[in-house]
Design a protein around this motif. Structure first.
Motif, PDB file in Angstrom:
ATOM      1  N   SER A 503       0.830  -1.208   0.000  1.00  0.00           N
ATOM      2  CA  SER A 503       0.000   0.000   0.000  1.00  0.00           C
ATOM      3  C   SER A 503       0.865   1.259   0.000  1.00  0.00           C
ATOM      4  O   SER A 503       0.546   2.251  -0.679  1.00  0.00           O
ATOM      5  N   VAL A 504       1.947   1.238   0.746  1.00  0.00           N
ATOM      6  CA  VAL A 504       2.845   2.394   0.780  1.00  0.00           C
ATOM      7  C   VAL A 504       3.475   2.609  -0.591  1.00  0.00           C
ATOM      8  O   VAL A 504       3.535   3.743  -1.098  1.00  0.00           O
ATOM      9  N   LEU A 505       3.961   1.549  -1.222  1.00  0.00           N
ATOM     10  CA  LEU A 505       4.559   1.674  -2.554  1.00  0.00           C
ATOM     11  C   LEU A 505       3.560   2.247  -3.556  1.00  0.00           C
ATOM     12  O   LEU A 505       3.897   3.120  -4.372  1.00  0.00           O
ATOM     13  N   ILE A 506       2.340   1.776  -3.498  1.00  0.00           N
ATOM     14  CA  ILE A 506       1.306   2.248  -4.421  1.00  0.00           C
ATOM     15  C   ILE A 506       1.020   3.723  -4.189  1.00  0.00           C
ATOM     16  O   ILE A 506       0.863   4.508  -5.132  1.00  0.00           O
ATOM     17  N   SER A 507       0.966   4.133  -2.929  1.00  0.00           N
ATOM     18  CA  SER A 507       0.686   5.532  -2.625  1.00  0.00           C
ATOM     19  C   SER A 507       1.797   6.452  -3.129  1.00  0.00           C
ATOM     20  O   SER A 507       1.551   7.610  -3.481  1.00  0.00           O
ATOM     21  N   GLN A 508       3.012   5.961  -3.162  1.00  0.00           N
ATOM     22  CA  GLN A 508       4.137   6.758  -3.647  1.00  0.00           C
ATOM     23  C   GLN A 508       4.147   6.843  -5.173  1.00  0.00           C
ATOM     24  O   GLN A 508       4.592   7.852  -5.739  1.00  0.00           O
ATOM     25  N   TYR A 509       3.640   5.818  -5.822  1.00  0.00           N
ATOM     26  CA  TYR A 509       3.664   5.747  -7.288  1.00  0.00           C
ATOM     27  C   TYR A 509       2.451   6.420  -7.932  1.00  0.00           C
ATOM     28  O   TYR A 509       2.514   6.909  -9.057  1.00  0.00           O
ATOM     29  N   VAL A 510       1.318   6.426  -7.243  1.00  0.00           N
ATOM     30  CA  VAL A 510       0.054   7.046  -7.685  1.00  0.00           C
ATOM     31  C   VAL A 510      -0.378   6.536  -9.068  1.00  0.00           C
ATOM     32  O   VAL A 510      -0.520   7.302 -10.017  1.00  0.00           O
ATOM     33  N   PRO A 511      -0.637   5.236  -9.202  1.00  0.00           N
ATOM     34  CA  PRO A 511      -1.189   4.729 -10.459  1.00  0.00           C
ATOM     35  C   PRO A 511      -2.657   5.099 -10.641  1.00  0.00           C
ATOM     36  O   PRO A 511      -3.197   5.035 -11.745  1.00  0.00           O
ATOM     37  N   ALA A 512      -3.299   5.502  -9.543  1.00  0.00           N
ATOM     38  CA  ALA A 512      -4.683   5.976  -9.547  1.00  0.00           C
ATOM     39  C   ALA A 512      -4.858   6.843  -8.305  1.00  0.00           C
ATOM     40  O   ALA A 512      -4.098   6.723  -7.340  1.00  0.00           O
ATOM     41  N   VAL A 513      -5.857   7.691  -8.339  1.00  0.00           N
ATOM     42  CA  VAL A 513      -6.123   8.577  -7.207  1.00  0.00           C
ATOM     43  C   VAL A 513      -7.271   8.003  -6.380  1.00  0.00           C
ATOM     44  O   VAL A 513      -8.408   7.934  -6.868  1.00  0.00           O
ATOM     45  N   PRO A 514      -7.020   7.548  -5.150  1.00  0.00           N
ATOM     46  CA  PRO A 514      -8.126   7.106  -4.296  1.00  0.00           C
ATOM     47  C   PRO A 514      -8.991   8.305  -3.920  1.00  0.00           C
ATOM     48  O   PRO A 514      -8.468   9.350  -3.535  1.00  0.00           O
ATOM     49  N   LEU A 515     -10.297   8.156  -4.037  1.00  0.00           N
ATOM     50  CA  LEU A 515     -11.201   9.276  -3.782  1.00  0.00           C
ATOM     51  C   LEU A 515     -12.020   9.100  -2.514  1.00  0.00           C
ATOM     52  O   LEU A 515     -11.997   9.959  -1.636  1.00  0.00           O
ATOM     53  N   ALA A 516     -12.758   7.993  -2.399  1.00  0.00           N
ATOM     54  CA  ALA A 516     -13.679   7.861  -1.263  1.00  0.00           C
ATOM     55  C   ALA A 516     -14.139   6.425  -1.109  1.00  0.00           C
ATOM     56  O   ALA A 516     -14.017   5.603  -2.024  1.00  0.00           O
TER      57      ALA A 516
END
Length: 547
Positions: A503-516
């Motif tokens: 999850s941390v790696l994904i948040s750093q890479y931003v392949p998509a923007v989590p909204l809600a």
């Protein structure tokens, strides 16, 4: 081995008014023996393995059973066609003790040979059939006996042995952390082998990005569930199921179940008011008070989904720059979006997992609303004033997305406010949108989301980013490896820690923007009782009574 469960919701959320004794005993008669439910869209077909959306799964869940299922109103596992399931110490085999005395709707017996026939069928699919069922089977089992086209990877499935009529052993090439929960996926429902062979179930054909399905999927779905298929009247847009009087479990209380396809939400609301339907899913949050005032029951599920703004890196080179992707996230006022466009109980997201799934962590890199930071990053990346093609679905209401056009409008305004040009492309959900976004990857940005099928992080971020996909258009071996490592963990603690790292790696890479994440509702008339809403949005109608 079991995942975090949402326990105790059934009692609190079930419609608890009791029907009259004769209704309970006989299943009712006349108007009270028919339930008409307003569906937001047409199913793709009725063969569970070829489907990936809620409107297709809704009727399938009434007709089919899986080996394992979930306790009503929760994500806790319970037996279905299997009464027990035991893994080997290394997690590479599962032994299922099967329920006895079960028959398929065609009268043929359910047994271990039928279980193995189904698993072998899925594994040996090729060509158009394999391409059509990749989203669920492909994500869980990773590959086929004959990998073709976009189907790739080393198969998790190895073999299935029918030890005797009531014992099936599933052998895997490697341990899979998604099990046993994933055995409850509707896609992995068990079909009658005789019916599959009789109606040529695997004869799928493909034309471009479109698929055509054989008679088994369109007219002869044959499971073991509490309801049987009667007809799909495409002229009147109605799917009719009838009670299976030979069902192995609790018999359906209502004899006839009709799904009436009504794509427009206002039309569904009007038909509920007129009494021509008994309920519908995903009412607009803005209508909750009016529906309650009219005497209807609005049942709220727990939030178990994620809405995201997908970013496709394939078409626009500037989107391969992580600064640009972070700028897009900084530009969006998620708190305002939640407040204005989503129901009470929704919350803004900083990662692509609901907060009640192991793997969710506060350690993710956060990109909270900051227009100045967004503009700075765009300038640094030479992307100020760039144009983005933003694909938005129409003719659909999803648990995470009650009104996609309105949500997209708010996001568009935010992106324009930091100097981006946005070209909005609207397409019908089942009329090109999903194919263009998920298979062809035509978009730069797109609005989509996911409702969990079971309480496992891999069902969310593993499904999204476990391998290269046209939807996102990136290749990041570090993320793929982190998710693969997490999915191979056998113990719950090790898996939780591994998914937190991913999850941390994904948040750093931003392949998509989590909204809600949102708590979706379901509405039924005052005389409908005992419908149990579930966080998985996989309601079963056999418990429902009217009167």
């Amino acid at each position: 081995m079991r995942r975090l469960a949402l326990i105790g919701l059934a009692g609190a959320l079930a419609v608890s008014m009791s029907a009259c004794a004769s209704q309970r005993d006989s299943g009712g008669s006349g108007a009270n023996d028919t339930l008409v439910f307003g569906a937001a869209g047409a199913p793709k077909n009725f063969d569970p393995i070829f489907n990936d959306d809620g409107e297709s799964f809704r009727p399938a869940r009434q007709m089919f059973d899986t080996l394992i299922t979930y306790k009503p109103g929760t994500t806790e596992l319970q037996g279905a066609l299997a009464t027990a399931w035991t893994p080997s110490a290394d997690g590479k085999s599962w032994t299922f003790t099967l329920r006895q005395g079960v028959k398929f709707h065609d009268g043929t017996p359910f047994n271990a040979a039928a279980v193995c026939f189904n698993f072998d069928r899925w594994y040996n699919m090729k060509g158009a059939a394999a391409q059509s069922q990749m989203i669920y089977y492909g994500d869980v089992f990773e590959g086929f006996a004959h990998n073709e086209g976009d189907a790739g990877g080393q198969p998790v499935y190895k073999s299935c042995e029918a030890k005797d009529d009531h014992t099936a052993v599933l052998n895997l090439n490697k341990a899979k952390g998604a099990f046993p929960d994933a055995f409850g996926l509707t896609s992995l429902s068990i079909s009658s082998p005789d019916a599959l062979k009789k109606y040529n179930a695997d004869a799928v054909t493909q034309s471009g990005d479109s698929f055509s399905y054989p008679a088994y999927a369109t007219d002869h779905p044959t499971g073991t569930g509490p309801y049987k298929f009667q007809s799909f009247d495409k002229t009147n847009n109605t799917i009719t199921l009838v009670r299976n009087d030979d069902y192995w479990g609790e018999k359906a209380k209502i004899g006839k179940l009709i799904f009436k396809i009504i794509p427009d939400e206002n039309a569904r609301k009007q038909e509920l008011a007129a009494g021509t339907i008994d309920g519908y899913d995903y009412p607009s949050p803005a209508d909750y008070n009016a529906l309650k005032s009219a005497g209807d029951q609005v049942l709220i599920r727990p939030a178990f989904n994620v809405l995201y703004l997908g970013i496709n890196q394939k078409n626009n080179p500037k989107l391969t720059d992580v600064r640009v992707r972070k700028a897009i996230e900084y530009a969006i006022n998620k708190d305002q979006l939640v407040k204005n466009k989503l129901p009470t109980g929704a919350y803004a997201q900083n990662q692509l997992l609901p907060n009640n799934v192991p793997g969710y962590t506060d350690a993710v890199e956060k990109h909270n609303f900051d227009q100045a930071m967004a503009k700075q990053l765009l300038n640094e990346a030479g992307a100020a004033g760039m144009t983005l093609n933003f694909y938005v679905p129409t003719e659909v209401t999803r648990p995470y997305m009650p009104n996609p056009v309105e949500i997209a409008s708010a996001i568009t305004d935010d992106l324009k406010a930091v100097g981006l040009n946005v070209n909005v492309v609207q397409e019908p959900w089942n009329g090109g949108y999903k194919d263009d976004v998920q298979k062809a990857g035509k978009q730069d940005l797109h609005l989509l989301g996911w409702t969990g099928d079971y309480a496992d992080a891999g069902n969310f971020i593993g499904t999204f980013f476990g391998r290269q996909k046209a939807e996102f258009g990136f290749n990041n071996p570090q993320i793929f490896s982190a998710l693969s490592t997490a999915d191979a963990q056998v113990t719950a603690d090790a898996k939780k820690a591994a998914y937190e790292q991913a999850s941390v790696l994904i948040s750093q890479y931003v392949p998509a923007v989590p909204l809600a994440s949102s708590p979706p509702g379901i509405v039924v008339r005052a005389n409908v009782h005992n419908l149990i809403p579930t966080p998985l949005t996989d309601e079963r109608f056999y418990t429902v009574t009217k009167g």
